[in-house]
Design a protein around this motif. Structure first.
Motif, PDB file in Angstrom:
ATOM      1  N   PHE A 100      88.956 -49.046  71.386  1.00  0.00           N
ATOM      2  CA  PHE A 100      89.360 -48.162  72.472  1.00  0.00           C
ATOM      3  C   PHE A 100      88.361 -48.201  73.621  1.00  0.00           C
ATOM      4  O   PHE A 100      88.752 -48.142  74.793  1.00  0.00           O
ATOM      5  CB  PHE A 100      89.505 -46.736  71.942  1.00  0.00           C
ATOM      6  N   LYS A 112      97.818 -47.224  70.444  1.00  0.00           N
ATOM      7  CA  LYS A 112      97.767 -48.538  69.792  1.00  0.00           C
ATOM      8  C   LYS A 112      98.850 -48.564  68.707  1.00  0.00           C
ATOM      9  O   LYS A 112      98.852 -47.730  67.791  1.00  0.00           O
ATOM     10  CB  LYS A 112      96.397 -48.776  69.168  1.00  0.00           C
ATOM     11  N   ILE A 152      89.229 -51.219  75.643  1.00  0.00           N
ATOM     12  CA  ILE A 152      90.516 -51.080  76.311  1.00  0.00           C
ATOM     13  C   ILE A 152      90.411 -50.132  77.507  1.00  0.00           C
ATOM     14  O   ILE A 152      91.003 -50.351  78.574  1.00  0.00           O
ATOM     15  CB  ILE A 152      91.580 -50.586  75.316  1.00  0.00           C
ATOM     16  N   SER A 153      89.658 -49.047  77.330  1.00  0.00           N
ATOM     17  CA  SER A 153      89.567 -48.042  78.380  1.00  0.00           C
ATOM     18  C   SER A 153      88.528 -48.379  79.447  1.00  0.00           C
ATOM     19  O   SER A 153      88.365 -47.623  80.396  1.00  0.00           O
ATOM     20  CB  SER A 153      89.230 -46.677  77.762  1.00  0.00           C
ATOM     21  N   TYR A 172      95.013 -40.390  81.662  1.00  0.00           N
ATOM     22  CA  TYR A 172      95.528 -41.594  81.017  1.00  0.00           C
ATOM     23  C   TYR A 172      95.614 -41.353  79.500  1.00  0.00           C
ATOM     24  O   TYR A 172      94.667 -40.825  78.902  1.00  0.00           O
ATOM     25  CB  TYR A 172      94.616 -42.791  81.284  1.00  0.00           C
ATOM     26  N   HIS A 229      91.054 -52.528  82.446  1.00  0.00           N
ATOM     27  CA  HIS A 229      91.942 -51.601  83.129  1.00  0.00           C
ATOM     28  C   HIS A 229      93.059 -52.335  83.867  1.00  0.00           C
ATOM     29  O   HIS A 229      94.207 -51.873  83.911  1.00  0.00           O
ATOM     30  CB  HIS A 229      91.122 -50.742  84.120  1.00  0.00           C
ATOM     31  N   TYR A 286      96.305 -43.365  75.832  1.00  0.00           N
ATOM     32  CA  TYR A 286      96.320 -44.696  75.241  1.00  0.00           C
ATOM     33  C   TYR A 286      96.912 -44.604  73.824  1.00  0.00           C
ATOM     34  O   TYR A 286      96.574 -43.683  73.056  1.00  0.00           O
ATOM     35  CB  TYR A 286      94.902 -45.280  75.167  1.00  0.00           C
ATOM     36  N   PHE A 332      96.329 -54.608  81.822  1.00  0.00           N
ATOM     37  CA  PHE A 332      97.601 -54.072  81.328  1.00  0.00           C
ATOM     38  C   PHE A 332      98.734 -54.532  82.237  1.00  0.00           C
ATOM     39  O   PHE A 332      98.600 -54.559  83.468  1.00  0.00           O
ATOM     40  CB  PHE A 332      97.557 -52.536  81.307  1.00  0.00           C
ATOM     41  N   TRP A 363      98.688 -52.288  72.831  1.00  0.00           N
ATOM     42  CA  TRP A 363      98.130 -51.093  73.469  1.00  0.00           C
ATOM     43  C   TRP A 363      99.067 -50.675  74.594  1.00  0.00           C
ATOM     44  O   TRP A 363      99.486 -51.491  75.412  1.00  0.00           O
ATOM     45  CB  TRP A 363      96.737 -51.368  74.038  1.00  0.00           C
ATOM     46  N   TYR A 364      99.399 -49.373  74.611  1.00  0.00           N
ATOM     47  CA  TYR A 364     100.262 -48.834  75.655  1.00  0.00           C
ATOM     48  C   TYR A 364      99.514 -47.703  76.373  1.00  0.00           C
ATOM     49  O   TYR A 364      98.811 -46.908  75.736  1.00  0.00           O
ATOM     50  CB  TYR A 364     101.572 -48.303  75.063  1.00  0.00           C
ATOM     51  N   ARG A 365      99.728 -47.652  77.678  1.00  0.00           N
ATOM     52  CA  ARG A 365      99.057 -46.631  78.478  1.00  0.00           C
ATOM     53  C   ARG A 365     100.064 -45.960  79.391  1.00  0.00           C
ATOM     54  O   ARG A 365     100.921 -46.629  79.999  1.00  0.00           O
ATOM     55  CB  ARG A 365      97.953 -47.258  79.320  1.00  0.00           C
TER      56      ARG A 365
END
Length: 641
Positions: free
Chosen positions: A55, A161, A58-59, A157, A64, A159, A67, A85-87
């Motif tokens: 994470f 997974k 990803i963050s 945001y 950033h 996140y 995605f 991974w979905y945001r």
């Protein structure tokens, strides 16, 4: 030139992705917002093929802009070996003073890791999924929920997974807790009605089966129960209430239920529509599909359970049953098939809508109808199949009533015929009684006459009895004389046979037929006792031919003619005896012409047999010396015997 164009295209694609990801659309909520489903451009995704990204990575700013904007209506994990991974970006226009939830719909998703921000900007990690025990969920609900606590206004945001062995639709929904409770109660109430109807249908048809004992009701019950098992497995109800501590069963339950649905649906189709009699080709086709479906089920169960995920294969048995119903309705005009076809039409329509909904193309179809289309299809199908069974029962009842009417009509005709027959019989009986009375009078007169005659006969019988006794005494004396006479005749005949040359009629008195000849040969051949030629066993029983002997140990049957001069004989045996007798008495000098005259046989045949006998006499000249007239019988047996 080509390389420059390729680099330009890659750069523009990267720039487009960069701009798209960087400019992710924020979904705006306020105090009046109670529910929202995230679709298409509101979600960005990143595939992690090796499932190694954390994470923190990803963050970070590095990832950033990596995605990509979702191009489907609902995101999907196209590569089931990867993590996704979905945001989502949320903007609260006001302070959020009430709790809300983020909900995921697809109950077959194996793992979902959620990173939810708090009002201090820190992230709280929560985990759920179909491969985790049910009691580990925050909310004891069939779907997956993550709690959003009170937040201040601003942009946030979220996140998520997602990793799953199945291809899933990542449907992300925002709801307030009040809306979630209302939705959950309504949903479970709907499920209760649905499964209650399944129970009622099953119980009703069970009573019908116990009443009429028709197998179609039993198959229909098993089909309905299979539908219920499939629905509770897919909806997550079974996991919640039946096996909450055994998530591994989720991988098998729906596959087993689908197999049962296909099998019992086709078996029910054969039984309800009488496919074997009305459509033999489709009857064979259904049996083939059943066998192939069983083979595929066994392969999934014992070889690769992942193949259970190919649910579209159920389209084949569904189509076969549907086409069979249409054929029987159209070609055979079988009335119950119309309800069957209507029910399957609803199921087929629900199946198609479900596929369209899964593919994300059903935007104009209400969410509940699209998501529960297959359940509605099953429900309507069950209703119309019940109508089909009822229609069949009504037809059978109508046939039974018509048959009963025919039986009653026939019974009335039989009763009328019986009455007419009784009248005729009464008249005949009366007439016959009169005749019998007349005959009785005549018989009485005859009896009187017979009694008189009997008295006379008694007197005559007494005389006859005396005469009979005298005759019996004389017969005894005559019988003794006949025995003595017969013995004397045989002695005289034997003496004449051995002493002089007899003609054929006189010789036939001693050997009149084949049986007497065989008897003589049997006594002569086994004079010293029987011994089997094969195993030398001494016990025997009668053979198929008179005077043959069969060994009781090895079952070898020895002919009475075997090892005699008459073996393979082609003339009557008594004439063959007489021929040997004449040859011996004449010492072989009698001509074949004379033998032919005496025996009535062709001269060539007589010559052949005479040559054979003469040869034997030459070979046994020493043995026949001093044998006299009776020596002819010694040349009958071979020396081997």
């Amino acid at each position: 030139m080509f390389k420059m164009l390729l680099r330009t295209a890659v750069f523009l694609l990267f720039l487009f992705c960069f701009i798209s990801a960087d400019a992710q659309k924020a979904v705006v909520f306020n105090k009046k917002s109670y529910e929202h489903i995230f679709v298409r451009g509101e979600i960005v995704a990143l595939e992690d093929p090796e499932s190694k990204l954390t994470f923190e990575e990803i963050s970070s700013e590095t990832y950033h802009h990596k995605f990509l904007t979702n191009v489907d209506y609902y995101p999907k994990n196209y590569n089931r070996n990867s993590s996704y991974w979905y945001r989502i970006k949320v903007r609260f226009e006001e302070d959020l003073d009430k709790s809300s939830v983020i909900e995921f719909f697809d109950q077959v998703t194996d793992y979902i890791d959620a990173y939810v921000p708090d009002q201090d900007g820190k992230y709280i990690h929560a985990k759920t999924g179909a491969d985790l025990a049910f009691n580990e969920r925050l909310f004891k609900h069939k779907n997956f929920e993550f709690l959003i606590k009170n937040l201040k206004k601003g942009d946030y945001y979220y996140y998520f997974k997602v990793k799953s062995k199945d291809r899933v639709n990542v449907i992300i929904v925002f709801r307030t807790v009040e809306r979630f409770i209302q939705y959950g109660l309504t949903e479970y109430l709907t499920y209760g009605l649905f499964y209650g109807m399944i129970f009622i249908f099953s119980f009703h048809n069970l009573l019908m089966y116990l009443a009429v004992r028709r197998k179609q009701y039993l198959y229909y019950i098993l089909y309905i129960i299979s539908v219920g098992l499939y629905e509770v497995s897919i909806d997550g109800i079974a996991y919640q209430y039946l096996w909450p501590q055994h998530p591994v069963w989720n991988e098998y339950a729906y596959g087993i239920a689908l197999f049962c649905i296909s099998s019992f649906a086709l078996i029910f189709t054969k039984e309800l529509l009488h496919v074997k009699q009305k459509a033999p080709f489709y009857f064979k086709l259904i049996n083939i599909v059943l066998a192939l479906r069983l083979l595929f089920f066994l392969l999934c169960l014992f070889y690769n359970p992942d193949w259970f995920k190919y649910k579209f294969i159920e389209f084949i048995p569904l189509s076969v049953g549907f086409i069979t119903g249409i054929y029987i309705l159209w070609r055979k005009k079988y009335r119950p098939a119309r309800f069957f076809v209507v029910g399957y039409s609803f199921l087929f329509l629900g199946f198609v809508i479900k596929i369209i909904h899964i593919l994300g193309y059903a935007r104009h179809i209400p969410g509940a109808l699209g998501y529960y289309s297959l359940s509605f299809g099953f429900l309507l199908e069950m209703v119309f199949l019940s109508f089909a069974i009822g229609d069949q029962v009504r037809i059978l009842k109508r046939k039974k009533e018509n048959a009963q009417k025919q039986i009653i009509k026939q019974m009335q005709l039989n009763a009328e015929m019986q009455e007419n027959l009784n009248r005729e019989l009464e008249a005949k009986v009366e007439q016959r009684t009169t005749e019998v009375k007349k005959q009785a009078i005549a018989l009485q007169q005859q009896n009187e006459t017979i009694e008189q005659q009997n008295e006379e006969l008694l007197l005559k019988n007494t005389l006859l009895q005396d005469q009979s006794e005298e005759i019996s005494r004389m017969n005894v004396l005559l019988e003794k004389d006949n025995i003595n006479l017969k013995t004397s005749i045989e002695k005289v005949t034997d003496a004449r046979v051995n002493a002089t040359e007899l003609d054929f009629d006189e010789f036939s008195q001693k050997y009149p037929d084949k049986e007497s000849c065989y008897k003589f040969l049997s006594e002569l051949k086994w004079e010293s006792g029987y011994s089997c030629l094969k195993c030398h066993h001494t016990n025997y029983c009668n053979g198929k031919v008179p005077y043959n002997r069969r060994c009781t140990k090895c079952a070898y049957e020895e002919s009475v003619l075997h090892h005699t001069i008459f073996e393979n004989n082609r003339i009557p045996i008594n004439k063959a005896f007489y021929l040997v007798y004449l040859m011996y008495n004449s010492k072989g000098t009698i001509s074949s012409h004379k033998l032919s005259d005496k025996l009535g046989i062709r001269q060539s045949t007589c010559w052949t047999y005479a040559s054979k006998v003469k040869k034997v006499m030459e070979e046994r000249k020493k043995d026949l010396r001093g044998s006299g007239k009776s020596g002819w019988s010694k040349i009958v047996l071979d020396k081997k015997a």
